[in-house]
Motif scaffolding. Structure first.
Motif, PDB file in Angstrom:
ATOM      1  N   LYS A  27       0.828  -1.215   0.000  1.00  0.00           N
ATOM      2  CA  LYS A  27       0.000   0.000   0.000  1.00  0.00           C
ATOM      3  C   LYS A  27       0.864   1.269   0.000  1.00  0.00           C
ATOM      4  CE  LYS A  27      -3.963  -2.223   2.238  1.00  0.00           C
ATOM      5  NZ  LYS A  27      -4.925  -2.196   3.380  1.00  0.00           N
ATOM      6  N   CYS A  30       1.838   2.157   4.008  1.00  0.00           N
ATOM      7  CA  CYS A  30       2.188   1.114   4.973  1.00  0.00           C
ATOM      8  C   CYS A  30       2.656  -0.119   4.209  1.00  0.00           C
ATOM      9  CB  CYS A  30       0.991   0.767   5.864  1.00  0.00           C
ATOM     10  SG  CYS A  30      -0.402   0.055   4.961  1.00  0.00           S
ATOM     11  N   CYS A  32       1.324  -3.132   4.141  1.00  0.00           N
ATOM     12  CA  CYS A  32       0.312  -4.150   3.864  1.00  0.00           C
ATOM     13  C   CYS A  32       0.278  -4.482   2.371  1.00  0.00           C
ATOM     14  CB  CYS A  32      -1.072  -3.658   4.278  1.00  0.00           C
ATOM     15  SG  CYS A  32      -1.254  -3.515   6.048  1.00  0.00           S
ATOM     16  N   THR A  46      -4.553  -5.468   6.745  1.00  0.00           N
ATOM     17  CA  THR A  46      -4.627  -4.171   7.423  1.00  0.00           C
ATOM     18  C   THR A  46      -3.583  -4.090   8.524  1.00  0.00           C
ATOM     19  OG1 THR A  46      -6.292  -5.065   8.915  1.00  0.00           O
ATOM     20  CG2 THR A  46      -7.109  -3.834   7.018  1.00  0.00           C
ATOM     21  N   CYS A  47      -3.283  -2.862   8.946  1.00  0.00           N
ATOM     22  CA  CYS A  47      -2.344  -2.627  10.038  1.00  0.00           C
ATOM     23  C   CYS A  47      -2.774  -1.316  10.716  1.00  0.00           C
ATOM     24  CB  CYS A  47      -0.919  -2.529   9.500  1.00  0.00           C
ATOM     25  SG  CYS A  47      -0.603  -1.002   8.599  1.00  0.00           S
ATOM     26  N   CYS A  50      -3.099   1.750   8.089  1.00  0.00           N
ATOM     27  CA  CYS A  50      -4.218   1.852   7.138  1.00  0.00           C
ATOM     28  C   CYS A  50      -5.568   1.712   7.837  1.00  0.00           C
ATOM     29  CB  CYS A  50      -4.056   0.907   5.954  1.00  0.00           C
ATOM     30  SG  CYS A  50      -3.873  -0.820   6.345  1.00  0.00           S
TER      31      CYS A  50
END
Ligand code: ADP
Ligand code: MG
Ligand code: ZN
Length: 495
Positions: A27, A30, A32, A46-47, A50
């Motif tokens: 992304k 980030c 991901c 996700t993290c 995001c």
């Protein structure tokens, strides 16, 4: 304005804001993965960044910036010394931070253009700016649409996918031109290797449209700023294909024209394209820039990109390749266009043309391969593991091992249907061209078995020769070359 417009001839004015997803591994802010986010379990990619959790910081993805620079170069745009990021504030559940990280007054690309052909005419569309931003998450309305659903699910897998928003000048004068533009843009993006058109939702368009008086359009197609600014326009959202752009705008042209003709003002508003009903529907009054409370993103320092334009190469683009195919391989403009509009097709063509006659290669790739794939609703990418076999088939044709007709109509189709190799099919179907010895044997037999026809030929009846050719063709199961049989028979009978 609308008062006076009512009795004047009207012209449509259209500008596009095109969002394209950039093909990066991760992304934009980030680490991901972006890989097929939609196929993954919801919210698994996700993290904290995001998901917009407190304290999580963004880190800019270099690959996304490189893709943006490539797009800028392809559009012949200016890339500034320094580019910055802003927060665009609005509240919507697909936006976990409550703002979208985007670019505002220092976008990565400005003042570009794209040349295209519409029904034989050359058109240049100016690109005002193109900037990087993050995609929001996606909403899934259960049991209905946004108004009627029982409840809505949110998936943040898409949140943070890098987007490039390409904003054109209001240079389009018809819905058909927007369709041609989107097709051309996609071609270019695919050549650059920054975009995957087959991915769902990878291209989304907002279309701005207004009606002006036809005589306010100058001979060269330009319209004054004053006219553009005073025209009431609508912005149509939810357009996700070239065809949808053309259809939605055609609807909107008619709707606005009718409103003006009846003396009603066109409301300045955002509308939604309802593809299943084929209509645009009013969503809300248009937001204004001040509603978004843009301010600089303090967690991302300004990025110096002055030398990136030099540093990052781009490949040969479709127009240049089309030209080269005509000069280098002696192809017609039509054949060159067909072969270059998809990069994968052009690459395959060049590979085949390197080994075989360029004309034969063009027929096989442009007509037979693409024709058969279109018929099956497939693209070259679907048969990448069969391309060696395809080349093998072209070799067999080039070396006269199988007739063109049999190769096209039987071998190639069965290759795609059954997954067999060309050799296997030729053997199984007995399609190999009869060998020289076999043909000679059949000629000798035909002469021996038909003394009457031989006597007729010798007394000057040419029709008798055709009969003998037919006999030989029958004996060889149609695999002999009729011209060669004719030749052999003459030699035998006259020698
Ligand atoms: P906004 O501030 O409403 O987003 P912009 O000036 O950023 O407006 O322009 C958004 C899009 O609207 C651009 O693609 C531009 O070409 C288009 N546009 C501007 N004026 C008109 C008009 N009169 N008719 C149709 N489209 C227009
Ligand atoms: Mg805008
Ligand atoms: Zn993340």
């Amino acid at each position: 304005m609308s008062q006076t417009l009512q009795d004047r001839e009207l012209a449509a004015v259209i500008g596009l804001e095109v969002h394209v997803q950039l093909e990066t591994d991760t992304k934009i802010f980030c680490g991901c993965s972006t890989a097929a986010a939609e196929d993954e379990a919801p919210n698994s990619r996700t993290c904290p960044t995001c998901l917009g959790l407190p304290g999580a910081l963004p880190v800019l993805n270099e690959a996304a910036v490189e893709s943006a620079v490539k797009i800028g170069k392809a559009l012949d745009a200016e890339i500034p010394e320094e580019t910055t990021f802003h927060r665009k504030n609005y509240f919507y559940p697909d936006l976990p931070k409550g703002f979208q990280l985007t670019q505002y007054d220092a976008p990565i690309c400005a003042d570009g253009e794209l040349e295209l052909r519409v029904e034989g005419d050359r058109r240049t569309i100016s690109v005002r700016r193109a900037h990087l931003e993050e995609d929001p998450g996606s909403l899934q309305h259960e049991g209905g649409n946004i108004d009627t659903a029982d409840y809505t699910l949110i998936n943040y897998n898409r949140a943070g996918t890098p987007l490039m928003e390409i904003v054109t000048q209001p240079d389009f004068r018809s819905p058909a031109e927007t369709r041609a533009f989107l097709a051309k843009l996609e071609e270019v993006l695919e050549y650059l290797g920054v975009f995957d058109a087959t991915r769902d939702g990878s291209l989304r368009v907002d279309a701005n449209i207004s009606m002006v008086a036809a005589d306010d359009v100058a001979e060269d197609g330009t319209i004054s700023e004053e006219v553009l600014e005073s025209a009431n326009r609508t912005e149509v959202k939810n357009i996700s294909s070239h065809k949808a752009a053309e259809d939605a705008l055609a609807y909107e042209v008619t709707r606005q024209r009718n409103a003006v003709k009846r003396g009603r003002a066109v409301e300045q508003e955002t509308r939604h394209w309802d593809e299943s009903r084929g209509v645009t529907v009013s969503m809300r009054s248009k937001e204004e820039e001040k509603d978004y409370r843009y301010f600089r993103e303090a967690d991302l320092p300004p990025l110096q990109v002055a030398d990136w334009k030099e540093r990052i190469p781009i490949p040969e683009l479709p127009d240049a390749r089309r030209q080269r195919f005509q000069t280098e391989y002696g192809l017609s403009q039509e054949a060159a266009s067909k072969l270059t509009s998809r990069k994968s097709v052009a690459d395959l063509y060049e590979e085949v043309a390197e080994t075989f006659d360029p004309g034969l290669a063009a027929t096989w790739v442009a007509d037979n391969l693409i024709g058969e794939l279109n018929y099956r609703d497939m693209v070259v990418a679907d048969i990448t593991d069969r391309l060696d076999e395809f080349e093998e088939l072209v070799r067999l044709v080039a070396e006269d091992e199988v007739t063109t007709k049999n190769a096209e109509e039987i071998v190639f189709r069965r290759m795609l249907d059954e997954g067999e190799s060309p050799q296997e099919i030729i053997e199984a179907e007995g399609l190999g061209k009869a060998s020289g010895g076999e043909v000679e044997q059949a000629v000798a037999e035909a002469i021996e078995e038909n003394p009457e026809a031989v006597a007729d030929y010798e007394s000057g009846d040419d029709g008798a020769l055709n009969f003998l050719v037919g006999q030989v063709m029958q004996k060889t199961g149609g695999s002999a070359d009729p011209g060669q049989v004719n030749q052999l028979l003459r030699e035998e009978l006259e020698g």
